[in-house]
Design a protein around this motif. Structure first.
Motif, PDB file in Angstrom:
ATOM      1  N   GLY A 147      -3.691 -18.438  28.471  1.00  0.00           N
ATOM      2  CA  GLY A 147      -4.301 -17.985  27.233  1.00  0.00           C
ATOM      3  C   GLY A 147      -4.222 -16.477  27.125  1.00  0.00           C
ATOM      4  N   GLN A 148      -4.257 -15.970  25.892  1.00  0.00           N
ATOM      5  CA  GLN A 148      -4.123 -14.531  25.701  1.00  0.00           C
ATOM      6  C   GLN A 148      -4.774 -14.093  24.402  1.00  0.00           C
ATOM      7  N   GLY A 149      -5.075 -12.783  24.337  1.00  0.00           N
ATOM      8  CA  GLY A 149      -5.644 -12.197  23.136  1.00  0.00           C
ATOM      9  C   GLY A 149      -5.300 -10.728  23.055  1.00  0.00           C
ATOM     10  N   ASN A 150      -5.788 -10.081  22.011  1.00  0.00           N
ATOM     11  CA  ASN A 150      -5.385  -8.698  21.728  1.00  0.00           C
ATOM     12  C   ASN A 150      -6.571  -7.755  21.568  1.00  0.00           C
ATOM     13  N   GLU A 151      -6.243  -6.472  21.665  1.00  0.00           N
ATOM     14  CA  GLU A 151      -7.121  -5.332  21.362  1.00  0.00           C
ATOM     15  C   GLU A 151      -8.505  -5.420  22.007  1.00  0.00           C
ATOM     16  N   PRO A 152      -8.639  -5.121  23.281  1.00  0.00           N
ATOM     17  CA  PRO A 152      -7.529  -4.807  24.189  1.00  0.00           C
ATOM     18  C   PRO A 152      -6.853  -6.071  24.707  1.00  0.00           C
ATOM     19  N   GLY A 153      -5.584  -5.957  25.064  1.00  0.00           N
ATOM     20  CA  GLY A 153      -4.827  -7.111  25.526  1.00  0.00           C
ATOM     21  C   GLY A 153      -5.447  -7.734  26.770  1.00  0.00           C
ATOM     22  N   TRP A 154      -5.569  -9.065  26.769  1.00  0.00           N
ATOM     23  CA  TRP A 154      -6.130  -9.788  27.904  1.00  0.00           C
ATOM     24  C   TRP A 154      -5.415 -11.130  28.049  1.00  0.00           C
ATOM     25  N   SER A 155      -5.548 -11.733  29.212  1.00  0.00           N
ATOM     26  CA  SER A 155      -4.962 -13.059  29.420  1.00  0.00           C
ATOM     27  C   SER A 155      -5.720 -13.792  30.511  1.00  0.00           C
ATOM     28  N   ILE A 156      -5.617 -15.123  30.494  1.00  0.00           N
ATOM     29  CA  ILE A 156      -6.139 -15.947  31.578  1.00  0.00           C
ATOM     30  C   ILE A 156      -5.050 -16.932  31.985  1.00  0.00           C
ATOM     31  N   ALA A 157      -5.057 -17.316  33.251  1.00  0.00           N
ATOM     32  CA  ALA A 157      -4.093 -18.296  33.752  1.00  0.00           C
ATOM     33  C   ALA A 157      -4.811 -19.221  34.727  1.00  0.00           C
ATOM     34  N   LEU A 158      -4.709 -20.542  34.493  1.00  0.00           N
ATOM     35  CA  LEU A 158      -5.253 -21.530  35.414  1.00  0.00           C
ATOM     36  C   LEU A 158      -4.130 -22.008  36.314  1.00  0.00           C
ATOM     37  N   ALA A 159      -4.348 -21.919  37.628  1.00  0.00           N
ATOM     38  CA  ALA A 159      -3.339 -22.363  38.585  1.00  0.00           C
ATOM     39  C   ALA A 159      -3.129 -23.865  38.476  1.00  0.00           C
ATOM     40  N   THR A 164      -8.324 -22.328  40.383  1.00  0.00           N
ATOM     41  CA  THR A 164      -8.323 -20.871  40.460  1.00  0.00           C
ATOM     42  C   THR A 164      -7.986 -20.272  39.115  1.00  0.00           C
ATOM     43  N   LEU A 165      -8.771 -19.278  38.705  1.00  0.00           N
ATOM     44  CA  LEU A 165      -8.581 -18.590  37.437  1.00  0.00           C
ATOM     45  C   LEU A 165      -8.146 -17.155  37.697  1.00  0.00           C
ATOM     46  N   MET A 166      -7.071 -16.748  37.050  1.00  0.00           N
ATOM     47  CA  MET A 166      -6.637 -15.343  37.079  1.00  0.00           C
ATOM     48  C   MET A 166      -6.951 -14.721  35.727  1.00  0.00           C
ATOM     49  N   ILE A 167      -7.718 -13.629  35.739  1.00  0.00           N
ATOM     50  CA  ILE A 167      -8.062 -12.903  34.515  1.00  0.00           C
ATOM     51  C   ILE A 167      -7.380 -11.538  34.555  1.00  0.00           C
ATOM     52  N   GLU A 168      -6.735 -11.170  33.464  1.00  0.00           N
ATOM     53  CA  GLU A 168      -6.181  -9.829  33.321  1.00  0.00           C
ATOM     54  C   GLU A 168      -6.791  -9.196  32.072  1.00  0.00           C
ATOM     55  N   LEU A 169      -7.350  -8.002  32.245  1.00  0.00           N
ATOM     56  CA  LEU A 169      -7.991  -7.283  31.154  1.00  0.00           C
ATOM     57  C   LEU A 169      -7.347  -5.914  30.959  1.00  0.00           C
ATOM     58  N   ASN A 170      -7.636  -5.318  29.813  1.00  0.00           N
ATOM     59  CA  ASN A 170      -7.140  -3.963  29.521  1.00  0.00           C
ATOM     60  C   ASN A 170      -5.629  -3.857  29.707  1.00  0.00           C
ATOM     61  N   TYR A 171      -4.930  -4.775  29.039  1.00  0.00           N
ATOM     62  CA  TYR A 171      -3.471  -4.782  29.052  1.00  0.00           C
ATOM     63  C   TYR A 171      -2.904  -4.929  30.463  1.00  0.00           C
ATOM     64  N   GLY A 172      -3.600  -5.679  31.318  1.00  0.00           N
ATOM     65  CA  GLY A 172      -3.099  -5.960  32.657  1.00  0.00           C
ATOM     66  C   GLY A 172      -3.515  -4.965  33.718  1.00  0.00           C
ATOM     67  N   GLU A 173      -4.288  -3.931  33.336  1.00  0.00           N
ATOM     68  CA  GLU A 173      -4.714  -2.938  34.329  1.00  0.00           C
ATOM     69  C   GLU A 173      -5.743  -3.511  35.301  1.00  0.00           C
ATOM     70  N   ASP A 174      -6.601  -4.407  34.812  1.00  0.00           N
ATOM     71  CA  ASP A 174      -7.617  -5.025  35.666  1.00  0.00           C
ATOM     72  C   ASP A 174      -7.263  -6.487  35.905  1.00  0.00           C
ATOM     73  N   LYS A 175      -7.164  -6.884  37.171  1.00  0.00           N
ATOM     74  CA  LYS A 175      -6.802  -8.257  37.526  1.00  0.00           C
ATOM     75  C   LYS A 175      -7.867  -8.835  38.447  1.00  0.00           C
ATOM     76  N   ILE A 176      -8.391 -10.006  38.073  1.00  0.00           N
ATOM     77  CA  ILE A 176      -9.445 -10.656  38.852  1.00  0.00           C
ATOM     78  C   ILE A 176      -9.050 -12.108  39.094  1.00  0.00           C
ATOM     79  N   GLN A 177      -9.141 -12.551  40.327  1.00  0.00           N
ATOM     80  CA  GLN A 177      -8.850 -13.950  40.657  1.00  0.00           C
ATOM     81  C   GLN A 177     -10.126 -14.597  41.197  1.00  0.00           C
TER      82      GLN A 177
END
Length: 243
Positions: A147-159, A164-177
């Motif tokens: 899943g993904q969204g905009n302003e600021p760019g973010w995404s989620i990915a389910l393994a 396991t959930l991978m979250i990316e925030l601020n256009y990929g600068e912050d990554k949390i698993q």
């Protein structure tokens, strides 16, 4: 078009969604099965309504006179259809020209870049507005849902293999698993909610089958995604990715 006509066609679309939805399965039983999978450190099976099937593309349709926007994905023997209110699968029907898909009194008739949706309450005339290639495992290795969204760019990915959930925030600068548990799993409605309960940092991801359009590009997706994390809420679109 006067206000009365607009309301009548809004009722037509609502009738279409009600006619197709049917009775939902009991979420509690499905959630228990999903939670058993996560307890065994296996990723749960997600509702099929979140996936394109064998289709390689999604199409966005703008329909009149109700100003409805639909998303479709064409498989070998059926059509997957998403509206703002849910998702359905229409088997292919015999037709002299074009491609027609029908389930009871509901049909989707496609001829090139034009389509007609028929219901017992009336018709919608649709034109194709946008197309998007479906995401694949080659593009998103090991990912079952993206899943993904905009302003600021973010995404989620389910393994695809573990909860396991991978979250990316601020256009990929912050990554949390983070690991997750399933709190809602409704296969019939195509709805999933995952979260980490009382464990910090709190997060919740709500996924619902339904027509979704990227708010910058207009590209079509089969699911709406809402991420709650760090006291913020993010909204966007997503798609299940089959092996």
């Amino acid at each position: 078009m006067n206000m009365l006509t607009t309301r009548v066609w809004a009722s037509v679309v609502t009738g279409l969604m009600v006619a197709l939805t049917g009775c939902a399965a009991t979420p509690s039983a499905e959630t228990a099965v999903a939670n058993q999978a996560t307890l065994e450190n296996r990723a749960p099976f997600l509702p099929s309504a979140l996936f394109p099937g064998s289709a390689q593309q999604f199409e966005a349709w703008h329909c009149m006179p109700a100003q409805q926007h639909l998303v479709t994905a064409t498989n070998d023997s059926d059509l997957r259809l998403w509206s703002l209110h849910g998702a359905w699968r229409l088997p292919q029907a015999i037709v002299a020209s074009g491609a027609r898909y029908q389930d009871g009194e509901i049909s989707f008739w496609n001829r090139g870049d034009q389509a007609r949706v028929e219901t017992p309450r009336g018709q919608l005339q649709c034109s194709i507005a946008e197309q998007r290639d479906a995401l694949t495992r080659a593009e998103q290795p090991g990912v079952m849902f993206f899943g993904q969204g905009n302003e600021p760019g973010w995404s989620i990915a389910l393994a695809h293999d573990t909860p396991t959930l991978m979250i990316e925030l601020n256009y990929g600068e912050d990554k949390i698993q983070l690991p997750y548990m399933v709190s809602v799993m409704d296969n019939e409605a195509g709805r999933v909610v995952i979260e980490n309960g009382d464990v910090e940092p709190f997060f919740r991801v709500r996924i619902e089958a339904g027509a979704c359009f990227d708010d910058m590009s207009g590209k079509p997706f089969p699911a709406r995604v809402t991420l709650t994390y760090g006291g913020e809420q993010y909204s966007g679109c997503g798609q299940g990715i089959a092996p």
